[in-house]
Design a protein around this motif. Structure first.
Motif, PDB file in Angstrom:
ATOM      1  N   ILE A 156       0.831  -1.203   0.000  1.00  0.00           N
ATOM      2  CA  ILE A 156       0.000   0.000   0.000  1.00  0.00           C
ATOM      3  C   ILE A 156       0.867   1.254   0.000  1.00  0.00           C
ATOM      4  N   ILE A 157       1.904   1.262   0.812  1.00  0.00           N
ATOM      5  CA  ILE A 157       2.769   2.439   0.939  1.00  0.00           C
ATOM      6  C   ILE A 157       3.495   2.722  -0.366  1.00  0.00           C
ATOM      7  N   LEU A 158       4.096   1.685  -0.963  1.00  0.00           N
ATOM      8  CA  LEU A 158       4.834   1.882  -2.216  1.00  0.00           C
ATOM      9  C   LEU A 158       3.903   2.273  -3.362  1.00  0.00           C
ATOM     10  N   ALA A 159       2.738   1.605  -3.436  1.00  0.00           N
ATOM     11  CA  ALA A 159       1.804   1.890  -4.527  1.00  0.00           C
ATOM     12  C   ALA A 159       1.165   3.271  -4.384  1.00  0.00           C
ATOM     13  N   THR A 160       1.247   3.858  -3.203  1.00  0.00           N
ATOM     14  CA  THR A 160       0.766   5.227  -2.997  1.00  0.00           C
ATOM     15  C   THR A 160       1.860   6.243  -3.276  1.00  0.00           C
ATOM     16  N   LEU A 161       3.023   6.031  -2.715  1.00  0.00           N
ATOM     17  CA  LEU A 161       4.091   7.044  -2.785  1.00  0.00           C
ATOM     18  C   LEU A 161       4.669   7.209  -4.188  1.00  0.00           C
ATOM     19  N   ILE A 162       4.808   6.119  -4.934  1.00  0.00           N
ATOM     20  CA  ILE A 162       5.425   6.227  -6.267  1.00  0.00           C
ATOM     21  C   ILE A 162       4.598   7.125  -7.199  1.00  0.00           C
ATOM     22  N   PRO A 163       3.268   6.904  -7.336  1.00  0.00           N
ATOM     23  CA  PRO A 163       2.486   7.836  -8.164  1.00  0.00           C
ATOM     24  C   PRO A 163       2.485   9.264  -7.619  1.00  0.00           C
ATOM     25  N   VAL A 164       2.471   9.397  -6.302  1.00  0.00           N
ATOM     26  CA  VAL A 164       2.468  10.735  -5.693  1.00  0.00           C
ATOM     27  C   VAL A 164       3.745  11.482  -6.047  1.00  0.00           C
ATOM     28  N   LEU A 165       4.889  10.811  -5.934  1.00  0.00           N
ATOM     29  CA  LEU A 165       6.170  11.452  -6.247  1.00  0.00           C
ATOM     30  C   LEU A 165       6.274  11.807  -7.731  1.00  0.00           C
ATOM     31  N   LEU A 166       5.612  11.027  -8.566  1.00  0.00           N
ATOM     32  CA  LEU A 166       5.671  11.273 -10.001  1.00  0.00           C
ATOM     33  C   LEU A 166       4.701  12.356 -10.467  1.00  0.00           C
ATOM     34  N   LEU A 167       3.534  12.427  -9.838  1.00  0.00           N
ATOM     35  CA  LEU A 167       2.442  13.211 -10.417  1.00  0.00           C
ATOM     36  C   LEU A 167       2.012  14.438  -9.611  1.00  0.00           C
ATOM     37  N   CYS A 168       2.397  14.532  -8.361  1.00  0.00           N
ATOM     38  CA  CYS A 168       1.935  15.642  -7.529  1.00  0.00           C
ATOM     39  C   CYS A 168       2.887  16.834  -7.582  1.00  0.00           C
ATOM     40  N   LYS A 169       2.363  17.991  -7.200  1.00  0.00           N
ATOM     41  CA  LYS A 169       3.207  19.165  -6.948  1.00  0.00           C
ATOM     42  C   LYS A 169       3.858  18.944  -5.586  1.00  0.00           C
ATOM     43  N   LEU A 170       5.119  18.601  -5.597  1.00  0.00           N
ATOM     44  CA  LEU A 170       5.793  18.223  -4.357  1.00  0.00           C
ATOM     45  C   LEU A 170       6.088  19.415  -3.460  1.00  0.00           C
ATOM     46  N   SER A 171       5.858  20.621  -3.966  1.00  0.00           N
ATOM     47  CA  SER A 171       6.031  21.813  -3.137  1.00  0.00           C
ATOM     48  C   SER A 171       4.765  22.143  -2.352  1.00  0.00           C
ATOM     49  N   ASN A 172       3.666  21.459  -2.654  1.00  0.00           N
ATOM     50  CA  ASN A 172       2.394  21.699  -1.972  1.00  0.00           C
ATOM     51  C   ASN A 172       2.477  21.216  -0.525  1.00  0.00           C
ATOM     52  N   ILE A 173       2.156  22.079   0.427  1.00  0.00           N
ATOM     53  CA  ILE A 173       2.331  21.744   1.840  1.00  0.00           C
ATOM     54  C   ILE A 173       1.466  20.564   2.265  1.00  0.00           C
ATOM     55  N   TYR A 174       0.284  20.432   1.672  1.00  0.00           N
ATOM     56  CA  TYR A 174      -0.593  19.311   2.030  1.00  0.00           C
ATOM     57  C   TYR A 174       0.005  17.981   1.562  1.00  0.00           C
ATOM     58  N   ILE A 175       0.607  17.979   0.384  1.00  0.00           N
ATOM     59  CA  ILE A 175       1.254  16.764  -0.124  1.00  0.00           C
ATOM     60  C   ILE A 175       2.471  16.413   0.729  1.00  0.00           C
ATOM     61  N   ILE A 176       3.231  17.424   1.104  1.00  0.00           N
ATOM     62  CA  ILE A 176       4.398  17.192   1.970  1.00  0.00           C
ATOM     63  C   ILE A 176       3.963  16.541   3.279  1.00  0.00           C
ATOM     64  N   LEU A 177       2.907  17.067   3.891  1.00  0.00           N
ATOM     65  CA  LEU A 177       2.422  16.519   5.153  1.00  0.00           C
ATOM     66  C   LEU A 177       1.949  15.073   4.994  1.00  0.00           C
ATOM     67  N   LEU A 178       1.290  14.774   3.882  1.00  0.00           N
ATOM     68  CA  LEU A 178       0.800  13.409   3.675  1.00  0.00           C
ATOM     69  C   LEU A 178       1.945  12.433   3.405  1.00  0.00           C
ATOM     70  N   ILE A 179       2.973  12.888   2.714  1.00  0.00           N
ATOM     71  CA  ILE A 179       4.150  12.025   2.511  1.00  0.00           C
ATOM     72  C   ILE A 179       4.827  11.757   3.852  1.00  0.00           C
ATOM     73  N   VAL A 180       4.980  12.796   4.661  1.00  0.00           N
ATOM     74  CA  VAL A 180       5.577  12.632   6.000  1.00  0.00           C
ATOM     75  C   VAL A 180       4.737  11.668   6.834  1.00  0.00           C
ATOM     76  N   THR A 181       3.413  11.825   6.777  1.00  0.00           N
ATOM     77  CA  THR A 181       2.515  10.944   7.531  1.00  0.00           C
ATOM     78  C   THR A 181       2.661   9.496   7.087  1.00  0.00           C
ATOM     79  N   THR A 182       2.711   9.276   5.786  1.00  0.00           N
ATOM     80  CA  THR A 182       2.829   7.914   5.250  1.00  0.00           C
ATOM     81  C   THR A 182       4.115   7.251   5.714  1.00  0.00           C
ATOM     82  N   VAL A 183       5.214   7.964   5.600  1.00  0.00           N
ATOM     83  CA  VAL A 183       6.511   7.402   6.000  1.00  0.00           C
ATOM     84  C   VAL A 183       6.573   7.234   7.515  1.00  0.00           C
ATOM     85  N   TRP A 184       6.119   8.241   8.240  1.00  0.00           N
ATOM     86  CA  TRP A 184       6.185   8.231   9.714  1.00  0.00           C
ATOM     87  C   TRP A 184       5.398   7.057  10.294  1.00  0.00           C
TER      88      TRP A 184
END
Length: 413
Positions: free
Chosen positions: A81-109
């Motif tokens: 679940i984690i890999l299948a979520t993070l890979i598309p997110v890293l490829l397709l999202c605006k990684l400077s968006n604060i909400y995306i940053i928080l969700l990536i931190v939450t997923t990894v944490w």
């Protein structure tokens, strides 16, 4: 990454089709497809790897039908679940968006916390796993980070609609006026949404300013404490729900898809104006993360439905709960969680009530008594003789009903 690449190609070379990556719907569709492919195709390889590492589930004998047949089924499948979520997110999202940053931190944490728990259980031969106080400490730490960021970060803002009389005047002057003109300028705010009531915006500062208006500067403490509580409660609720094949992943898919609708309408000024709801700039980017997450959960269900070929373990369940909580808080729908996450709430309450009643009756009568045949709630129905597939399907149906009820709160006030 691909978002920035195609943005560059569009600006510099006017590459045909590159502008599609500027659309939320296009990137969300790609995210779903990519996450489904990763979770279904590479999910099998991860399951085989877990089997080679002998990461099999140890089953306690609880007297449940079909329980012992699950012994040895690979766990820690939350990695899928984690890999299948993070890979598309890293490829397709605006990684400077604060909400995306928080969700990536939450997923990894939360993924790390869950992974440590599963790792200790399997490789250190400690059935208890990570000590409860360390799990709670991790959840509190994440709550502090998320709460403080959402309260203080400059990009976390909202827009309120202009007063009704001003709105009517503007529309009278120009019926085709842009929706942006019907909202006040962006501002920092501790506002959230309370469902089922008129004028359903609530300011966290009011929790303490009734004592003294000067206390408004401490409203962030209230917000952070609420964030900590919600993250802890929802992640533990998801953890308790992960007890039979397909229950946690299926229920979570319904919840997350609903939150995706809220993120889309809250981040779109036209929909926000039409529905008369709070407009939250930049939050629409969460829609892409949610699309990837839903695809990952559904892809995981390919292997997790009865009879399960893999269990998500705490690696998955704690992560799922943390992500749901953070999304709900980000789109200002955290007080809708008791309705939307009603299945999680019921599982949580069943354990609390069972343990509390047992302790109370043991102290009063010298003998502990039970309200349910077993907790969490899904195990009670197993003890009643229901097959786990029927239990899961009915819980999904309840989840769909609660999701529909949650969506209609956009208009029922």
């Amino acid at each position: 990454m691909l978002y920035y690449l195609f943005e560059y190609l569009e600006k510099q070379f006017q590459l045909p089709g590159a502008s599609l990556f500027g659309f939320i719907t296009f990137r969300a569709a790609l995210a779903v497809i990519l996450s489904l492919l990763i979770s279904t195709i590479y999910g099998k390889r991860i399951i085989n790897m877990l089997m080679r590492q002998q990461v099999g589930e140890t089953i306690r004998d609880l007297g449940l039908e079909g329980q012992q047949e699950k012994a040895g089924t690979p766990t820690m499948g939350g990695i899928i679940i984690i890999l299948a979520t993070l890979i598309p997110v890293l490829l397709l999202c605006k990684l400077s968006n604060i909400y995306i940053i928080l969700l990536i931190v939450t997923t990894v944490w939360m993924g790390v916390i869950g992974f440590l728990d599963d790792y200790i259980k399997k490789f250190k031969n400690d059935k208890e796993g990570l000590k409860g106080k360390f799990k709670v400490l991790g959840q509190v730490g994440l709550g502090l980070i998320v709460g403080a960021t959402l309260y203080f970060h400059k990009d976390v803002t909202m827009k309120e609609q202009v007063p009704p009389e001003v709105r009517q005047e503007l529309l009278a002057q120009n019926p085709n006026i842009a929706a942006t003109k019907l909202f006040k300028p962006e501002k920092k705010s501790a506002y959230t949404t309370i469902p089922f009531i008129k004028n359903n915006e609530f300011d966290y500062a009011k929790v303490i300013t009734w004592i003294d208006p000067s206390l408004e500067k401490y409203a962030w403490i209230v917000f952070v404490l609420v964030t900590i509580f919600i993250i802890t409660a929802v992640s533990n609720g998801a953890n308790l729900t992960d007890g039979i094949d397909g229950l946690a992943a299926g229920t979570s898919s319904i919840i997350v898809l609903t939150l995706g609708i809220f993120a889309w309408v809250s981040g779109n000024i036209v929909f926000a104006d039409y529905l008369n709801i709070m407009y939250i700039p930049r939050v629409e980017e969460i829609t892409i993360y949610i699309a990837a997450f839903v695809g990952a959960l559904i892809g995981f269900l390919w292997y997790n439905t009865y009879p399960a070929q893999v269990f998500m373990g705490d690696t998955g369940s704690l992560t799922i709960g943390g992500i749901i909580a953070v999304i709900a808080i980000a789109v200002r729908k955290e007080w809708l969680i008791p309705v939307l996450c009603g299945v999680f709430l019921a599982e949580n309450l069943s354990v609390v009530m069972q343990v509390g009643w047992f302790k109370y009756t043991k102290k009063k009568y010298g003998e502990g008594r039970r309200l349910l045949k077993m907790s969490p709630l899904h195990h009670h129905y197993q003890k009643e003789g229901y097959h786990e597939s029927k239990i899961v399907t009915r819980f999904w149906i309840v989840g769909i009903i609660l999701a529909i009820l949650s969506i209609v709160t956009l208009k029922i006030r």
